[in-house]
Write an enzyme that holds these catalytic residues in place. Structure first.
Site, PDB file in Angstrom:
ATOM      1  N   VAL A  45       0.838  -1.203   0.000  1.00 53.59           N
ATOM      2  CA  VAL A  45       0.000   0.000   0.000  1.00 53.59           C
ATOM      3  C   VAL A  45       0.871   1.250   0.000  1.00 53.59           C
ATOM      4  CG1 VAL A  45      -1.837   1.251   1.197  1.00 53.59           C
ATOM      5  CG2 VAL A  45      -1.773  -1.264   1.273  1.00 53.59           C
ATOM      6  N   HIS A  52       7.305 -13.597  20.084  1.00 52.62           N
ATOM      7  CA  HIS A  52       8.588 -13.223  19.489  1.00 52.62           C
ATOM      8  C   HIS A  52       9.567 -12.769  20.569  1.00 52.62           C
ATOM      9  CE1 HIS A  52       7.053  -9.020  19.699  1.00 52.62           C
ATOM     10  NE2 HIS A  52       8.327  -8.691  19.706  1.00 52.62           N
ATOM     11  N   LYS A  87       4.115  18.930  32.012  1.00 50.82           N
ATOM     12  CA  LYS A  87       3.775  19.631  30.770  1.00 50.82           C
ATOM     13  C   LYS A  87       3.972  18.755  29.530  1.00 50.82           C
ATOM     14  CE  LYS A  87       8.321  21.820  30.067  1.00 50.82           C
ATOM     15  NZ  LYS A  87       9.021  23.118  29.913  1.00 50.82           N
TER      16      LYS A  87
END
Length: 677
Positions: free
Chosen positions: A48, A133, A254
């Site tokens: 794709v 895995h 923040k």
């Protein structure tokens, strides 16, 4: 210390010039690590996005680099942590080797041959019961060290490595399992006060780790997508604080939006690339080809033993030879093998771009329900095996929960105090839910006429399936607003807007399996097995008005219990109640049978009865009065969207009007059309 001249510099497209310790270079220059060059990072996504052809090789180098950067930042910001050069090197090695265990096309191989999970009381004790895995990465790391005699190099590293402890430490960093030891410290490589080191490569607690930082940046680069997440800010603000008795890596308050960007990037990559419907189609074809070919691909392993495509993972010498190149072994075998013809034809179809075709997608549906309904709808002359139902699960990394709730922060004026940020402190614009599920139906055949007919059938079926539900949601919103019911709801202890969303989710019956609260979504519209109070009411009511005897007694089902079923909560009923067909059941042993019983919710009265029964049978569920009221409201309002003559309107009248309309542009918003007309 290693001489500067022994270090190697790699020019990485993501991180720039990357300098690696000579021991890491020794590991890179082994056959076990070099095989990662032939394992694509993004499986079949390049079908794709053509640029997405990068491999696990460069990703692993990137993770090792970021692991070093994060450890170095902690050493500079907090010298009191006393991080040793040996620990720093171990973390880098773990970052470098964390993906050694991937098979052909990365996660595709794991999904293909990994056994389905069983209930704990049914688990086998042999080696085939479970593998990932990560576990294979540990086995491959052991194999790499042994066959390349790297223990001598590690001892020469002049970093005071204790191989007995540090080799265990590296493997624990690759695959830490914090649940393994419960409340007790489960690891051997380092004591509990070094717990923050286990947050760096594979963070099982909140998924904020350097593995993801690298592949988010790298994958976005090769996919041609923008990446708004800035890992460098997180590295600079990283700080170790005490959380519930253990040291954890925390970040400045923040940086919360930077972290939301990180989790959104994960969702976006899965949505737009990793689980793109075309890439999934190619993956399904590769899977079918591998399954057909697995017994006929022979790989020589240790001691001259022969392994196949599936069993090679149990022998690291054989597994070293197993990469994406196996596709060409199937397409062009050395010796003619008729047994490979079916697999070869599937792979040839991929090269001709003759892929499995997507008939359509249904958001929020359940896989089993869609499969059952679709197979019941197709004509008898069609082969059911030509259709494949696949599910795509997307989230922010913490299933349906807000992933930030697992991250701890600190404030500028109190850098050593870990805090948890509440949603109200962050923003009022955050998502209400962080997960979704889409079910896709693929046509595997090659007949163009059947494909066209199947796509038309799917479109018609989806319209019929969703029409009155979508209209019910719109009508419910209109009812609440037009009659100013919000103040009345708040008087009855409902929390808005959360409970309004809960009621609407009850009406549509969404996929809630990952929340652990699945039982609360199986009362009014049970999309899992069709057993709900809607059906209990209309079975009894319709039989009465039709003058037909009704042998079904819904009161038996008021003995429901909520049980754990494959990691989620489902409503279950006793075995002796299941007279017609089979359904999911509970026994004294806690085991479950299968379910296929279409017997079940609609009316507010029955919804209240079932909720009350659950409360009395299992007080531990802690069902609140507000939840009970929400379920009753959903039962009362779930059919608000029906048009004239109920289903005749959305299944016959509207489709015929739609077909006669010449101006198709009026139907861009199908949901609006169904709800307003």
């Amino acid at each position: 210390m290693a001489a500067i001249s022994d270090y190697k510099v790699f020019n990485d497209p993501i991180h720039g010039l990357v300098k690696l310790h000579p021991l890491l270079v020794k590991i890179i220059d082994t056959p076990q690590f070099q095989r990662l060059r032939n394992i694509k990072q993004l499986e079949l996504t390049s079908y794709v996005y053509p640029g997405a052809t990068h491999s696990r090789f460069e990703h692993s180098i990137g993770v090792a680099y970021l692991a070093r950067e994060l450890v170095q930042a902690l050493m500079e910001n907090q010298p009191e942590l006393n991080i040793t050069p040996a620990e720093k090197l171990c973390v880098q090695i773990a970052g470098l080797c964390h993906d050694l265990g991937h098979g052909p096309f990365s996660h595709l191989y794991e999904d293909m041959f990994k056994p389905k999970e069983k209930p704990k009381d049914q688990e086998d004790k042999d080696k085939t019961k479970s593998w990932t895995h990560e576990t294979l990465s540990i086995k491959m790391f052991d194999h790499l060290v042994e066959v390349n005699k790297l223990k001598k190099d590690m001892e020469k590293a002049d970093l005071d490595l204790d191989l007995d402890l540090d080799l265990d430490f590296i493997k624990e960093l690759i695959n830490p399992d914090p649940e393994e030891g419960g409340q007790q410290w489960p690891f051997k490589g380092r004591p509990e006060d070094r717990s923050f080191l286990y947050d760096i490569v594979a963070n099982k607690r909140n998924n904020v780790d350097v593995d993801k930082w690298d592949y988010f940046a790298r994958d976005c680069h090769y996919l041609g997508m923008k990446n708004s997440f800035d890992y460098q800010r997180l590295i600079l603000s990283a700080r170790v604080c005490k959380v519930e008795g253990r040291n954890q890596i925390c970040f400045r308050d923040k940086e919360v939006f930077n972290l939301y960007d990180m989790f959104y990037t994960r969702f976006s990559l899965h949505k737009r690339a990793y689980q793109h419907k075309v890439a999934k189609a190619v993956g399904l074809m590769i899977t079918d080809a591998f399954v057909k070919a697995k017994e006929h691909i022979q790989i020589r392993g240790s001691g001259g033993q022969i392994f196949n495509l599936d069993t090679a993972k149990y022998d690291m010498e054989a597994y070293t030879k197993l990469t994406d190149d196996v596709v060409e072994q199937i397409r062009n075998p050395h010796n003619a093998n008729a047994a490979l013809n079916e697999a070869k034809e599937l792979l040839d179809r991929i090269h001709r771009r003759d892929l499995y075709k997507c008939l359509g997608e249904i958001l929020g549906a359940r896989e089993e329900e869609v499969r059952r309904q679709w197979l019941a709808r197709i004509p008898r002359e069609w082969n059911p095996e030509d259709f494949l139902v696949d599910v795509i699960k997307l989230d922010y990394g913490n299933r349906e929960k807000d992933p930030i709730q697992n991250v701890r922060f600190y404030r500028k004026n109190a850098p050593d105090t870990a805090i948890q940020l509440n949603r109200d402190e962050v923003s009022r614009l955050l998502p209400e839910t962080f997960a979704e599920q889409t079910v896709i139906i693929y046509y595997k055949g090659t007949e163009k006429e059947t494909l066209a007919a199947a796509m038309d059938l799917f479109e018609q079926w989806r319209d019929e399936r969703d029409a009155h539900k979508a209209a019910s949601l719109n009508m419910f919103d209109y009812l609440v607003d037009d009659n100013n019911l919000r103040p009345v709801m708040e008087e009855h202890s409902l929390v808005l807007p959360e409970d309004l969303e809960f009621i609407k989710e009850q009406i549509t019956g969404p996929m809630k399996s990952s929340s652990g609260q699945g039982e609360k979504y199986e009362i009014v519209a049970n999309e899992r097995d069709g057993i709900d109070v809607d059906k209990w009411d209309y079975f009894a009511r319709d039989c009465y008005h039709l003058g037909i005897q009704n042998n079904f007694d819904y009161r038996c089902f008021l003995k429901f219990l909520v049980c754990e079923v494959v990691g989620q909560k489902n409503i279950c009923t006793r075995v002796k109640v299941c007279v017609v067909g089979t359904c999911r059941t509970w026994r004294a042993s806690g085991r479950f049978g299968k379910w296929q019983l279409s017997v079940t919710i609609r009316v507010a009265y029955l919804a209240g009865e079932l909720v009350q029964a659950l409360k009395e049978n299992q007080p531990g569920l802690k069902i609140t009065l507000a939840e009970k009221l929400c379920v009753q409201i959903a039962g009362l309002c779930h059919d608000l969207g029906h048009g004239p003559f109920s289903h005749l309107y959305d299944r016959k009248i509207v489709p015929e009007i739609r077909d006669k309309l010449k101006d198709k542009t009026k139907l861009k918003d199908k949901t609006k059309w169904k709800c307003t007309d």
